[in-house]
Write a protein that holds these residues in place. Structure first.
Motif, PDB file in Angstrom:
ATOM      1  N   TRP A 116      -5.961   4.006  -3.985  1.00  0.00           N
ATOM      2  CA  TRP A 116      -5.542   3.540  -5.033  1.00  0.00           C
ATOM      3  C   TRP A 116      -4.388   3.002  -4.548  1.00  0.00           C
ATOM      4  CZ3 TRP A 116      -0.412   3.644  -7.260  1.00  0.00           C
ATOM      5  CH2 TRP A 116      -0.898   3.192  -8.470  1.00  0.00           C
ATOM      6  N   ALA A 117      -4.163   3.442  -3.444  1.00  0.00           N
ATOM      7  CA  ALA A 117      -3.020   2.738  -3.090  1.00  0.00           C
ATOM      8  C   ALA A 117      -3.176   1.400  -2.580  1.00  0.00           C
ATOM      9  CB  ALA A 117      -2.503   3.193  -2.113  1.00  0.00           C
ATOM     10  N   THR A 118      -4.098   1.308  -1.945  1.00  0.00           N
ATOM     11  CA  THR A 118      -4.830   0.084  -1.793  1.00  0.00           C
ATOM     12  C   THR A 118      -4.749  -0.931  -2.669  1.00  0.00           C
ATOM     13  OG1 THR A 118      -5.605   0.591  -0.144  1.00  0.00           O
ATOM     14  CG2 THR A 118      -6.524  -1.020  -0.164  1.00  0.00           C
ATOM     15  N   ALA A 119      -5.720  -0.821  -3.387  1.00  0.00           N
ATOM     16  CA  ALA A 119      -6.102  -1.224  -5.464  1.00  0.00           C
ATOM     17  C   ALA A 119      -4.371  -1.710  -5.494  1.00  0.00           C
ATOM     18  CB  ALA A 119      -6.492  -0.596  -6.407  1.00  0.00           C
ATOM     19  N   PHE A 120      -3.705  -0.946  -5.566  1.00  0.00           N
ATOM     20  CA  PHE A 120      -2.173  -1.316  -6.354  1.00  0.00           C
ATOM     21  C   PHE A 120      -1.474  -2.356  -5.012  1.00  0.00           C
ATOM     22  CE2 PHE A 120       2.028  -1.313  -5.735  1.00  0.00           C
ATOM     23  CZ  PHE A 120       2.710  -0.447  -7.072  1.00  0.00           C
ATOM     24  N   SER A 121      -1.034  -2.329  -3.908  1.00  0.00           N
ATOM     25  CA  SER A 121      -1.441  -3.177  -2.868  1.00  0.00           C
ATOM     26  C   SER A 121      -2.133  -4.304  -2.968  1.00  0.00           C
ATOM     27  CB  SER A 121      -1.515  -2.705  -1.818  1.00  0.00           C
ATOM     28  OG  SER A 121      -1.462  -3.933  -0.959  1.00  0.00           O
ATOM     29  N   CYS A 122      -3.584  -4.811  -3.296  1.00  0.00           N
ATOM     30  CA  CYS A 122      -3.712  -5.396  -4.278  1.00  0.00           C
ATOM     31  C   CYS A 122      -3.920  -6.009  -5.632  1.00  0.00           C
ATOM     32  CB  CYS A 122      -5.293  -5.701  -3.444  1.00  0.00           C
ATOM     33  SG  CYS A 122      -6.261  -5.105  -2.403  1.00  0.00           S
ATOM     34  N   LEU A 123      -3.178  -6.161  -5.906  1.00  0.00           N
ATOM     35  CA  LEU A 123      -2.944  -5.842  -7.631  1.00  0.00           C
ATOM     36  C   LEU A 123      -1.246  -6.611  -7.093  1.00  0.00           C
ATOM     37  CD1 LEU A 123      -3.231  -6.191 -11.057  1.00  0.00           C
ATOM     38  CD2 LEU A 123      -2.302  -4.070 -11.011  1.00  0.00           C
ATOM     39  N   ALA A 124      -0.449  -6.121  -6.327  1.00  0.00           N
ATOM     40  CA  ALA A 124       0.351  -6.773  -6.674  1.00  0.00           C
ATOM     41  C   ALA A 124       0.469  -8.150  -5.879  1.00  0.00           C
ATOM     42  CB  ALA A 124       1.614  -5.740  -5.377  1.00  0.00           C
ATOM     43  N   ARG A 125      -0.108  -7.893  -5.223  1.00  0.00           N
ATOM     44  CA  ARG A 125      -0.088  -9.763  -4.387  1.00  0.00           C
ATOM     45  C   ARG A 125      -1.048 -10.974  -4.913  1.00  0.00           C
ATOM     46  NH1 ARG A 125      -2.553  -8.974   0.305  1.00  0.00           N
ATOM     47  NH2 ARG A 125      -3.567  -6.969  -0.365  1.00  0.00           N
ATOM     48  N   ALA A 126      -2.011  -9.910  -5.790  1.00  0.00           N
ATOM     49  CA  ALA A 126      -3.106 -11.268  -5.955  1.00  0.00           C
ATOM     50  C   ALA A 126      -3.878 -11.273  -5.670  1.00  0.00           C
ATOM     51  CB  ALA A 126      -2.493 -11.827  -7.638  1.00  0.00           C
ATOM     52  N   LYS A 127      -3.901 -10.685  -4.370  1.00  0.00           N
ATOM     53  CA  LYS A 127      -4.875 -11.021  -3.264  1.00  0.00           C
ATOM     54  C   LYS A 127      -6.307  -9.634  -3.189  1.00  0.00           C
ATOM     55  CE  LYS A 127      -2.300 -14.000  -1.302  1.00  0.00           C
ATOM     56  NZ  LYS A 127      -2.352 -15.593  -1.381  1.00  0.00           N
ATOM     57  N   SER A 128      -7.331  -9.981  -3.319  1.00  0.00           N
ATOM     58  CA  SER A 128      -8.044  -8.788  -2.717  1.00  0.00           C
ATOM     59  C   SER A 128      -8.730  -8.033  -1.615  1.00  0.00           C
ATOM     60  CB  SER A 128      -9.927  -8.982  -3.057  1.00  0.00           C
ATOM     61  OG  SER A 128     -10.123  -9.905  -2.221  1.00  0.00           O
ATOM     62  N   ILE A 129      -7.821  -9.073  -0.103  1.00  0.00           N
ATOM     63  CA  ILE A 129      -8.002  -9.250   0.829  1.00  0.00           C
ATOM     64  C   ILE A 129      -6.910  -8.090   1.617  1.00  0.00           C
ATOM     65  CG2 ILE A 129      -7.341 -10.255   3.521  1.00  0.00           C
ATOM     66  CD1 ILE A 129      -9.963 -12.308   2.774  1.00  0.00           C
TER      67      ILE A 129
ATOM     68  N   HIS B 182       0.657  -1.116  -0.251  1.00  0.00           N
ATOM     69  CA  HIS B 182      -0.135  -0.297  -0.025  1.00  0.00           C
ATOM     70  C   HIS B 182       0.952   0.891  -0.199  1.00  0.00           C
ATOM     71  CE1 HIS B 182      -3.666   3.017   1.101  1.00  0.00           C
ATOM     72  NE2 HIS B 182      -2.286   3.420   2.179  1.00  0.00           N
ATOM     73  N   GLU B 183       1.454   1.272   1.064  1.00  0.00           N
ATOM     74  CA  GLU B 183       2.833   2.582   1.522  1.00  0.00           C
ATOM     75  C   GLU B 183       3.616   2.374  -0.551  1.00  0.00           C
ATOM     76  OE1 GLU B 183       2.298   4.522   3.216  1.00  0.00           O
ATOM     77  OE2 GLU B 183       0.990   3.892   4.697  1.00  0.00           O
ATOM     78  N   LEU B 184       4.262   1.870  -0.660  1.00  0.00           N
ATOM     79  CA  LEU B 184       4.812   1.430  -2.360  1.00  0.00           C
ATOM     80  C   LEU B 184       3.484   2.158  -3.260  1.00  0.00           C
ATOM     81  CD1 LEU B 184       6.468  -1.886  -1.513  1.00  0.00           C
ATOM     82  CD2 LEU B 184       7.460   0.570  -2.141  1.00  0.00           C
ATOM     83  N   GLY B 185       2.562   1.750  -3.190  1.00  0.00           N
ATOM     84  CA  GLY B 185       1.104   2.378  -4.481  1.00  0.00           C
ATOM     85  C   GLY B 185       1.091   3.871  -4.186  1.00  0.00           C
ATOM     86  N   HIS B 186       1.725   4.614  -3.164  1.00  0.00           N
ATOM     87  CA  HIS B 186       1.754   5.488  -2.365  1.00  0.00           C
ATOM     88  C   HIS B 186       3.056   6.035  -3.196  1.00  0.00           C
ATOM     89  CE1 HIS B 186      -1.948   6.751  -0.031  1.00  0.00           C
ATOM     90  NE2 HIS B 186      -0.908   5.862   0.782  1.00  0.00           N
ATOM     91  N   TRP B 187       3.943   5.683  -3.853  1.00  0.00           N
ATOM     92  CA  TRP B 187       5.086   5.681  -3.673  1.00  0.00           C
ATOM     93  C   TRP B 187       5.182   6.205  -5.741  1.00  0.00           C
ATOM     94  CZ3 TRP B 187       7.659   2.266  -6.891  1.00  0.00           C
ATOM     95  CH2 TRP B 187       9.283   2.335  -7.397  1.00  0.00           C
ATOM     96  N   ALA B 188       4.271   5.238  -6.028  1.00  0.00           N
ATOM     97  CA  ALA B 188       4.237   4.676  -7.396  1.00  0.00           C
ATOM     98  C   ALA B 188       3.653   5.709  -8.053  1.00  0.00           C
ATOM     99  CB  ALA B 188       3.088   3.452  -7.964  1.00  0.00           C
ATOM    100  N   MET B 189       2.600   6.151  -7.322  1.00  0.00           N
ATOM    101  CA  MET B 189       1.532   7.458  -7.941  1.00  0.00           C
ATOM    102  C   MET B 189       2.327   8.579  -7.741  1.00  0.00           C
ATOM    103  SD  MET B 189      -1.985   8.960  -6.144  1.00  0.00           S
ATOM    104  CE  MET B 189      -2.978   7.849  -6.533  1.00  0.00           C
ATOM    105  N   THR B 190       3.613   8.557  -7.057  1.00  0.00           N
ATOM    106  CA  THR B 190       4.105  10.102  -6.964  1.00  0.00           C
ATOM    107  C   THR B 190       4.847  10.506  -8.071  1.00  0.00           C
ATOM    108  OG1 THR B 190       5.183   9.422  -4.743  1.00  0.00           O
ATOM    109  CG2 THR B 190       3.474  11.309  -4.113  1.00  0.00           C
ATOM    110  N   SER B 191       5.768   9.037  -8.008  1.00  0.00           N
ATOM    111  CA  SER B 191       6.149   8.389  -8.943  1.00  0.00           C
ATOM    112  C   SER B 191       6.663   8.885 -10.767  1.00  0.00           C
ATOM    113  CB  SER B 191       7.377   6.749  -8.899  1.00  0.00           C
ATOM    114  OG  SER B 191       8.201   6.778  -7.882  1.00  0.00           O
TER     115      SER B 191
END
Length: 218
Positions: free
Chosen positions: A151-164, A115-124
């Motif tokens: 968006w950051a949580t969605a990025f996290s779910c996509l990165a892990r391929a898990k919706s939880i 999730h935090e890396l999702g914020h990093w990706a958004m700003t990057s």
């Protein structure tokens, strides 16, 4: 809380092992929790997300430093800041803070790291709405913050391929499922109202759920 990162008590994590302690080829190298295995777990996920985003956008993201230490928490909980910092001769364009205590164990949560890396990706690679601050699971917030956090949580779910998504904060473990629009405590999932317009308060995880649905359909 601890002194501001970058002060004289901060250092890079690192390990060294004697060759005689490594054992034969193929042996398991164990880094215990007391030695900072949480830092290695964070680094391993950072490496994975860096590689995944590069494969998609064909560009390296903003240089990033992650701050964590055993027995340490932060005023913001887990958070990402786009503020640049120079440390031990290295220049970083963004910073992530991860708590590592018995009460706040985000260091062991893959969803939080991603999730935090999702914020990093958004700003990057995109544009942040610039709305941040405290937010609570299941409580509607301003649409800009809802977009950023969702968006950051969605990025996290996509990165892990898990919706939880799961975490432990202030001694309480919780989870929610964006695919099922379900909170672990049975709390009602609040959907936006079409008649309320774009500036209505929104549950950030409804943004995550909508993005997860789009990704699942792609």
């Amino acid at each position: 809380t601890t002194p501001v990162p970058g002060s004289s008590n901060a250092a890079f994590w690192g390990w060294s092992f004697s060759t005689s302690a490594l054992g034969p080829s193929g042996s398991t190298l164990q880094i215990r929790e007391a030695d900072g295995s949480g830092a290695m777990r964070i680094f391993d996920y950072l490496r994975y997300v860096y590689g995944s985003t590069f494969n998609i956008v064909k560009s390296a993201g903003t240089p990033l430093v992650i701050w964590l230490r055993g027995g340490t928490s932060w005023n913001c909980g887990s958070c990402m800041s786009p503020a640049p910092i120079s440390f031990l001769g290295f220049d970083f364009g963004a910073q992530i803070f991860i708590p590592w205590t018995a009460q706040d164990s985000a260091v062991w949560s893959d969803p939080v790291t991603a999730h935090e890396l999702g914020h990093w990706a958004m700003t990057s690679f995109g544009t942040s709405p610039g709305e941040g601050g405290q937010h609570t699971v299941g409580c509607p917030t301003l649409p800009g913050q809802a977009w950023s956090e969702g968006w950051a949580t969605a990025f996290s779910c996509l990165a892990r391929a898990k919706s939880i998504y799961f975490d432990k904060q202030q001694g309480t473990f919780f989870w929610f499922d964006v695919a099922q629009r379900r909170y672990s405590n049975g709390q009602l999932w609040q959907a936006p109202q079409a008649t309320a317009g774009l500036l209505q308060l929104m549950d950030e995880n409804e943004v995550s759920a909508m993005l997860w649905g789009l990704m699942a359909a792609a």
